[in-house]
Design a protein around this motif. Structure first.
Motif, PDB file in Angstrom:
ATOM      1  N   LEU A 145      29.248  32.782  41.558  1.00 19.68           N
ATOM      2  CA  LEU A 145      28.717  31.949  40.481  1.00 19.68           C
ATOM      3  C   LEU A 145      27.201  31.815  40.611  1.00 19.68           C
ATOM      4  CD1 LEU A 145      29.246  30.295  37.985  1.00 19.68           C
ATOM      5  CD2 LEU A 145      29.710  28.299  39.434  1.00 19.68           C
ATOM      6  N   GLU A 146      26.713  31.616  41.835  1.00 14.41           N
ATOM      7  CA  GLU A 146      25.254  31.559  42.038  1.00 14.41           C
ATOM      8  C   GLU A 146      24.615  32.908  41.693  1.00 14.41           C
ATOM      9  OE1 GLU A 146      21.806  30.680  45.407  1.00 14.41           O
ATOM     10  OE2 GLU A 146      23.904  30.214  45.883  1.00 14.41           O
ATOM     11  N   THR A 147      25.293  33.998  42.057  1.00  8.82           N
ATOM     12  CA  THR A 147      24.765  35.327  41.733  1.00  8.82           C
ATOM     13  C   THR A 147      24.688  35.526  40.234  1.00  8.82           C
ATOM     14  OG1 THR A 147      25.771  36.214  43.753  1.00  8.82           O
ATOM     15  CG2 THR A 147      25.059  37.806  42.111  1.00  8.82           C
ATOM     16  N   ASP A 262      35.106  36.111  37.837  1.00 10.91           N
ATOM     17  CA  ASP A 262      36.387  36.103  38.532  1.00 10.91           C
ATOM     18  C   ASP A 262      36.844  37.497  38.950  1.00 10.91           C
ATOM     19  OD1 ASP A 262      37.020  33.224  38.422  1.00 10.91           O
ATOM     20  OD2 ASP A 262      36.894  33.556  36.275  1.00 10.91           O
ATOM     21  N   ALA A 263      36.497  38.509  38.153  1.00 15.12           N
ATOM     22  CA  ALA A 263      36.848  39.876  38.535  1.00 15.12           C
ATOM     23  C   ALA A 263      36.134  40.255  39.830  1.00 15.12           C
ATOM     24  CB  ALA A 263      36.484  40.848  37.417  1.00 15.12           C
ATOM     25  N   SER A 264      34.867  39.898  39.934  1.00 12.28           N
ATOM     26  CA  SER A 264      34.102  40.218  41.137  1.00 12.28           C
ATOM     27  C   SER A 264      34.639  39.468  42.351  1.00 12.28           C
ATOM     28  CB  SER A 264      32.631  39.881  40.929  1.00 12.28           C
ATOM     29  OG  SER A 264      31.877  40.163  42.070  1.00 12.28           O
ATOM     30  N   THR A 265      35.004  38.201  42.166  1.00 13.18           N
ATOM     31  CA  THR A 265      35.580  37.419  43.262  1.00 13.18           C
ATOM     32  C   THR A 265      36.842  38.090  43.787  1.00 13.18           C
ATOM     33  OG1 THR A 265      34.662  35.343  42.450  1.00 13.18           O
ATOM     34  CG2 THR A 265      36.581  35.182  43.891  1.00 13.18           C
ATOM     35  N   GLU A 318      37.957  52.461  45.329  1.00 12.60           N
ATOM     36  CA  GLU A 318      39.365  52.412  45.709  1.00 12.60           C
ATOM     37  C   GLU A 318      39.884  50.978  45.738  1.00 12.60           C
ATOM     38  OE1 GLU A 318      43.072  54.237  47.333  1.00 12.60           O
ATOM     39  OE2 GLU A 318      41.703  54.305  45.625  1.00 12.60           O
ATOM     40  N   VAL A 319      39.049  50.027  46.145  1.00 15.04           N
ATOM     41  CA  VAL A 319      39.429  48.616  46.083  1.00 15.04           C
ATOM     42  C   VAL A 319      39.771  48.240  44.644  1.00 15.04           C
ATOM     43  CG1 VAL A 319      38.573  46.242  46.277  1.00 15.04           C
ATOM     44  CG2 VAL A 319      38.144  47.868  48.132  1.00 15.04           C
ATOM     45  N   VAL A 320      38.914  48.653  43.710  1.00 18.18           N
ATOM     46  CA  VAL A 320      39.121  48.323  42.293  1.00 18.18           C
ATOM     47  C   VAL A 320      40.371  49.014  41.748  1.00 18.18           C
ATOM     48  CG1 VAL A 320      38.121  48.555  39.978  1.00 18.18           C
ATOM     49  CG2 VAL A 320      36.681  47.836  41.896  1.00 18.18           C
ATOM     50  N   ARG A 321      40.631  50.241  42.206  1.00 20.33           N
ATOM     51  CA  ARG A 321      41.861  50.925  41.756  1.00 20.33           C
ATOM     52  C   ARG A 321      43.102  50.261  42.339  1.00 20.33           C
ATOM     53  NH1 ARG A 321      46.026  54.016  43.309  1.00 20.33           N
ATOM     54  NH2 ARG A 321      45.388  53.779  45.495  1.00 20.33           N
ATOM     55  N   HIS A 407      27.424  45.507  43.017  1.00 18.91           N
ATOM     56  CA  HIS A 407      27.619  44.221  43.691  1.00 18.91           C
ATOM     57  C   HIS A 407      28.654  44.356  44.807  1.00 18.91           C
ATOM     58  CE1 HIS A 407      27.398  39.932  44.217  1.00 18.91           C
ATOM     59  NE2 HIS A 407      28.687  39.761  43.939  1.00 18.91           N
ATOM     60  N   LEU A 408      29.725  45.065  44.519  1.00 17.90           N
ATOM     61  CA  LEU A 408      30.775  45.260  45.512  1.00 17.90           C
ATOM     62  C   LEU A 408      30.276  46.102  46.681  1.00 17.90           C
ATOM     63  CD1 LEU A 408      33.664  44.837  46.412  1.00 17.90           C
ATOM     64  CD2 LEU A 408      34.391  46.642  44.828  1.00 17.90           C
ATOM     65  N   VAL A 409      29.523  47.167  46.394  1.00 22.34           N
ATOM     66  CA  VAL A 409      28.986  48.019  47.461  1.00 22.34           C
ATOM     67  C   VAL A 409      28.008  47.233  48.333  1.00 22.34           C
ATOM     68  CG1 VAL A 409      27.608  50.078  47.978  1.00 22.34           C
ATOM     69  CG2 VAL A 409      29.317  50.158  46.153  1.00 22.34           C
TER      70      VAL A 409
END
Length: 461
Positions: A145-147, A262-265, A318-321, A407-409
């Motif tokens: 949320l801060e990001t 929420d998707a990123s979390t 792969e995490v997202v898949r 962001h994930l990387v």
């Protein structure tokens, strides 16, 4: 037993994971299943090609993308996901400057500084009670949320406004999982009113940014890149482009926030869980990052270095898949629609293409977590492209997917380099829970300690 009008709403609310698992089981033979919830006929789509058919037909006489079964009541009318045709194309063209390499580089610096701040606070929290694990779910959500606030709207939110913003977003998040009773005291009503306040705040931010960009200042956040281009168009044509009022932009900013938050979390939590359960993958990530970036350098990870982290990016993909964060993408049938030769979706039905189910179709040993499938040698991202639907498909495909993957990387690279971590393993801890995107059932409980000799000193200068 199925109650009149309510239908199967009670099992959906009480045990959503099992409810959707059952729909997938029922859909196994023909690619889709049907049910009834709160006076609405629902269609669950399991087959990837049928999902593509839905995504490709978002138009007034076929499907309306709603993002939530009762989205219009929650999000209001000025919302990007409800747009069709040329209007939608024009808006996506206006949004394009938000995700150029220059803009993404600006965001990357902000992301890293916020990630570092929160990693340090998590490690301190964990050290206060060494025998007890900490739950990352709410901590990651606060970081994201801060990001989002900093990357999307930057300086235009005061500290007080950020606190109110957080409270309202929590009310909205809670309301997403409630039955749609728009009455005082109910979670759905609280969520709807919170959205009104959030959009008003974002509308004010858009107006401030537009003023600042018209004065020739350099952009420092997403809304600045957007307003810089809008101001340029107004200057050249002497008229404002469509969909550029402050209120409309405020609504679209809320879309970005909802899509990213929420998707990123979800993805960050699953990354931690999956890296813990796959030590061979963790070792490869740490090896790659250490060859490219050192925390002792006190330098931000550059765009070029981020690009070099090919294996870490494969892990992120792969995490997202493997755990697609937004498992379902709700649409409403605007007219009767022939889904197959033998079945027509009735007008008014809520249709749920399952991007989660698509992720386990086609891919080699799809039930295995295996980042190598995204390597240059295997190229499963190309071979099975039509099954990789976590970012959607068609005209409404996620416009910010490069930002989301970056962001994930960045999180993975910094988390595994700066911290040692161990999952607190309990029975069922990694079962799927909806909140509203999916996350580990236990909230991803971990023990943390510092891994690096000292934390880096990062700044924007």
């Amino acid at each position: 037993m199925v109650l009149p009008f309510v239908g199967n709403a009670i099992p959906l609310v009480r045990k959503p994971t099992r409810f959707w698992e059952l729909q997938a089981e029922l859909a196994a033979s023909v690619g889709f299943s049907v049910n009834y919830v709160i006076g609405r006929f629902i269609v669950f789509v399991r087959n990837s090609e049928l999902s593509h058919l839905i995504f490709a037909n978002v138009r007034p006489d076929a499907f309306l993308l709603v993002g939530h079964p009762f989205g219009k009541k929650l999000f209001g009318e000025h919302n990007m996901i409800y747009m069709f045709g040329q209007d939608h194309k024009d808006l996506r063209r206006q949004i394009a400057p938000n995700f150029t390499p220059r803009a993404l580089s600006t965001y990357s610096a902000l992301q890293q500084i916020i990630i570092l701040k929160h990693l340090k606070s998590w490690e301190r929290l964990s050290s206060e009670s060494l025998a007890e694990p900490i739950s990352l779910r709410l901590l990651v959500r606060e970081m994201n949320l801060e990001t989002s606030q900093t990357v999307f709207i930057g300086r235009y939110l005061s500290r007080e406004a950020r606190e109110k913003f957080r409270d309202d977003y929590n009310l909205f998040n809670t309301g997403l999982l409630k039955l749609p009773f728009d009455l005082p005291g109910f979670g759905f009503r609280n969520a709807r009113l919170a959205v009104d306040r959030l959009i008003k705040t974002l509308t004010d931010c858009a107006a401030q940014s537009k003023k600042r960009m018209s004065e020739g200042d350099e952009p420092s956040c997403l809304i600045d890149f957007w307003m810089q281009e809008t101001v340029r168009e107004i200057s050249e044509s002497k008229t404002a482009p469509p969909h550029s009022t402050d209120e409309e932009i405020g609504s679209y900013l809320f879309d970005f926030l909802f899509a990213a938050q929420d998707a990123s979390t979800s993805s960050l939590l699953w990354a931690v869980s999956l890296l813990d359960s796959h030590p061979d993958v963790l070792l490869k990530v740490r090896d790659e990052v250490s060859r490219i970036w050192s925390p002792e350098s006190d330098v931000l990870i550059s765009t070029e270095q981020l690009r070099e982290m090919k294996y870490t990016r494969a892990v992120a993909r792969e995490v997202v898949r493997y755990r697609a964060p937004a498992t379902l993408v709700p649409h409403i049938a605007m007219e009767d629609f022939p889904l197959t030769e033998s079945y027509t979706i009735p007008k008014g039905s809520i249709v749920f293409p399952s991007v989660y189910e698509s992720s386990f179709q086609g891919f080699t040993e799809a039930d295995r977590f295996e980042p190598e499938r995204f390597s240059v040698e295997r190229q499963e991202d190309v071979i099975f492209k039509r099954n990789y639907l976590a970012f959607g498909a068609g005209p409404h495909q996620c416009v910010g997917q490069r930002y989301a993957l970056n962001h994930l990387v960045l999180f993975i690279a910094m988390f595994v380099t700066l911290l040692d971590f161990k999952r607190h393993q309990t029975d069922g801890c990694d079962e799927i829970m909806y909140c509203p995107t999916i996350c580990p059932k236990d909230g991803c409980k971990v023990f943390l300690s510092r891994r690096c000799p000292r934390y880096p000193n990062l700044s924007l200068n």
